[in-house]
Design a protein around this motif. Structure first.
Motif, PDB file in Angstrom:
ATOM      1  N   THR A 179     -10.599   5.276   4.405  1.00  0.00           N
ATOM      2  CA  THR A 179     -11.953   4.850   4.442  1.00  0.00           C
ATOM      3  C   THR A 179     -12.760   6.160   4.800  1.00  0.00           C
ATOM      4  O   THR A 179     -12.141   7.416   5.369  1.00  0.00           O
TER       5      THR A 179
ATOM      6  N   GLU B 229      -3.703   2.585  15.254  1.00  0.00           N
ATOM      7  CA  GLU B 229      -4.253   2.525  13.831  1.00  0.00           C
ATOM      8  C   GLU B 229      -2.539   2.293  12.956  1.00  0.00           C
ATOM      9  O   GLU B 229      -2.070   3.422  12.535  1.00  0.00           O
TER      10      GLU B 229
ATOM     11  N   ALA C 100      -1.865   1.422   9.696  1.00  0.00           N
ATOM     12  CA  ALA C 100      -1.909   1.662   8.552  1.00  0.00           C
ATOM     13  C   ALA C 100      -2.698   3.197   8.200  1.00  0.00           C
ATOM     14  O   ALA C 100      -3.541   2.961   7.401  1.00  0.00           O
TER      15      ALA C 100
ATOM     16  N   ASP D 113       2.108   4.575   9.772  1.00  0.00           N
ATOM     17  CA  ASP D 113       2.124   4.108   8.313  1.00  0.00           C
ATOM     18  C   ASP D 113       3.318   3.961   7.631  1.00  0.00           C
ATOM     19  O   ASP D 113       4.396   4.495   8.045  1.00  0.00           O
TER      20      ASP D 113
ATOM     21  N   ASP E  15       7.058   0.303   9.167  1.00  0.00           N
ATOM     22  CA  ASP E  15       6.364  -1.009   8.513  1.00  0.00           C
ATOM     23  C   ASP E  15       5.823  -1.960   9.501  1.00  0.00           C
ATOM     24  O   ASP E  15       6.466  -2.488  10.436  1.00  0.00           O
TER      25      ASP E  15
HETATM   26  C1  LIG Z   1      -6.471   0.714   2.382  1.00  0.00           C
HETATM   27  S1  LIG Z   1      -5.460   1.957   2.828  1.00  0.00           S
HETATM   28  C2  LIG Z   1      -6.097   2.362   4.484  1.00  0.00           C
HETATM   29  C3  LIG Z   1      -5.495   3.551   4.998  1.00  0.00           C
HETATM   30  C4  LIG Z   1      -6.332   3.963   6.361  1.00  0.00           C
HETATM   31  N1  LIG Z   1      -6.189   2.871   7.252  1.00  0.00           N
HETATM   32  C5  LIG Z   1      -7.618   4.317   6.099  1.00  0.00           C
HETATM   33  O1  LIG Z   1      -8.590   3.530   6.540  1.00  0.00           O
HETATM   34  O2  LIG Z   1      -8.171   5.403   5.590  1.00  0.00           O
HETATM   35  C6  LIG Z   1      -4.055   0.841   3.134  1.00  0.00           C
HETATM   36  C7  LIG Z   1      -2.731   1.843   4.014  1.00  0.00           C
HETATM   37  O3  LIG Z   1      -1.983   0.795   4.411  1.00  0.00           O
HETATM   38  C8  LIG Z   1      -0.587   1.512   4.208  1.00  0.00           C
HETATM   39  N2  LIG Z   1       0.375   0.182   4.187  1.00  0.00           N
HETATM   40  C9  LIG Z   1       0.878  -0.553   3.125  1.00  0.00           C
HETATM   41  N3  LIG Z   1       1.582  -1.378   3.685  1.00  0.00           N
HETATM   42  C10 LIG Z   1       1.884  -1.349   4.835  1.00  0.00           C
HETATM   43  C11 LIG Z   1       2.789  -1.863   5.977  1.00  0.00           C
HETATM   44  N4  LIG Z   1       3.655  -3.097   5.607  1.00  0.00           N
HETATM   45  N5  LIG Z   1       2.991  -1.049   7.301  1.00  0.00           N
HETATM   46  C12 LIG Z   1       2.224   0.014   7.529  1.00  0.00           C
HETATM   47  N6  LIG Z   1       1.197   0.507   6.561  1.00  0.00           N
HETATM   48  C13 LIG Z   1       1.164   0.007   5.478  1.00  0.00           C
HETATM   49  C14 LIG Z   1      -0.639   2.144   3.001  1.00  0.00           C
HETATM   50  O4  LIG Z   1       0.524   3.115   3.122  1.00  0.00           O
HETATM   51  C15 LIG Z   1      -2.110   2.754   2.968  1.00  0.00           C
HETATM   52  O5  LIG Z   1      -2.030   3.863   3.868  1.00  0.00           O
END
Ligand SMILES: C[S@@+](CC[C@H](N)C(=O)[O-])C[C@H]1O[C@@H](n2cnc3c(N)ncnc32)[C@H](O)[C@@H]1O
Length: 192
Positions: free
Chosen positions: A11, A31, A33, A54, A66
């Motif tokens: 983002t 946060e 992820a 993350d 996760d």
């Molecule tokens: C759309 S990106 C957004 C990253 C961050 N939230 C931002 O706004 O910049 C989605 C994120 O979800 C993470 N992700 C995917 N599956 C996940 C899970 N099961 N648990 C935690 N994180 C996860 C990915 O590694 C990635 O960093």
């Protein structure tokens, strides 16, 4: 076109700062992820106590976590731009672990899907507000800017455990209006 690995679409600053002009949070923030920490860093700058995790290691927060398998303590608020492929699961999981509010950035169309009908009828932890962006925001695969901006429109969705009644809708001001009136936002990467 294939999605970025792990749905990594970080983002940029405007979608977060502009949202925080509309919605206020009290207590700590998780946060779950966090990617490179773009959302988490803004909350940290504003003085919040922030937990950032993350699944993947992007050099920020605690990797290898996760969110969908989490089964620990509750936090006050959960705020993220989640992997859209697991959007519904992220909301349902966040409802188990947020005491007050959940805020997630999703496409506008996330609201209109048969699969999510029941989720949006929930009155225990209801949807409180739908904040569509009046100016299209762009998020790029792996954060690498390309010539073509996003063709998807986004909104912040906020669930509030204490909300009573129907959800409301409020448009997030366009970037141009915000810089005219709120000088503290620096120019985001995705605007000329
Ligand atoms: C759309 S990106 C957004 C990253 C961050 N939230 C931002 O706004 O910049 C989605 C994120 O979800 C993470 N992700 C995917 N599956 C996940 C899970 N099961 N648990 C935690 N994180 C996860 C990915 O590694 C990635 O960093």
């Amino acid at each position: 076109m294939a999605r970025a690995e792990n749905d990594f679409y970080p983002t940029t600053q405007y979608p977060i700062e502009a949202f925080l002009m509309h919605e206020k949070f009290t207590g700590n923030i998780w946060e779950p992820a966090c990617g490179e920490g773009d959302i988490a860093k803004i909350f940290l700058r504003k003085g919040f106590n922030v937990k950032a995790t993350d699944l993947v290691d992007y050099g920020f927060g605690t990797p290898g976590q996760d969110f969908l398998k989490y089964d620990g303590e509750m936090v006050d608020n959960i705020v993220t731009n989640p992997p859209f492929l697991f959007g519904t699961k992220f909301v349902l999981q966040a409802k188990r672990f947020a005491r007050h509010k959940i805020a997630m950035l999703f496409p506008l169309s996330f609201i209109g899907c048969q699969e999510r009908y029941e989720m949006f009828q929930d009155k225990e932890f209801p949807l409180k507000a739908y904040y569509p962006f009046s100016q299209r925001i762009s998020m790029y695969a792996d954060g690498k800017k390309t010539k073509n901006g996003s063709k998807i429109d986004f909104a912040w969705y906020v669930w509030d455990r204490n909300h009573i009644g129907k959800p409301w809708i409020e448009w997030i001001k366009p970037y141009t209006e915000i810089i005219l009136f709120e000088k503290h936002i620096s120019k985001p990467k995705d605007f000329k």
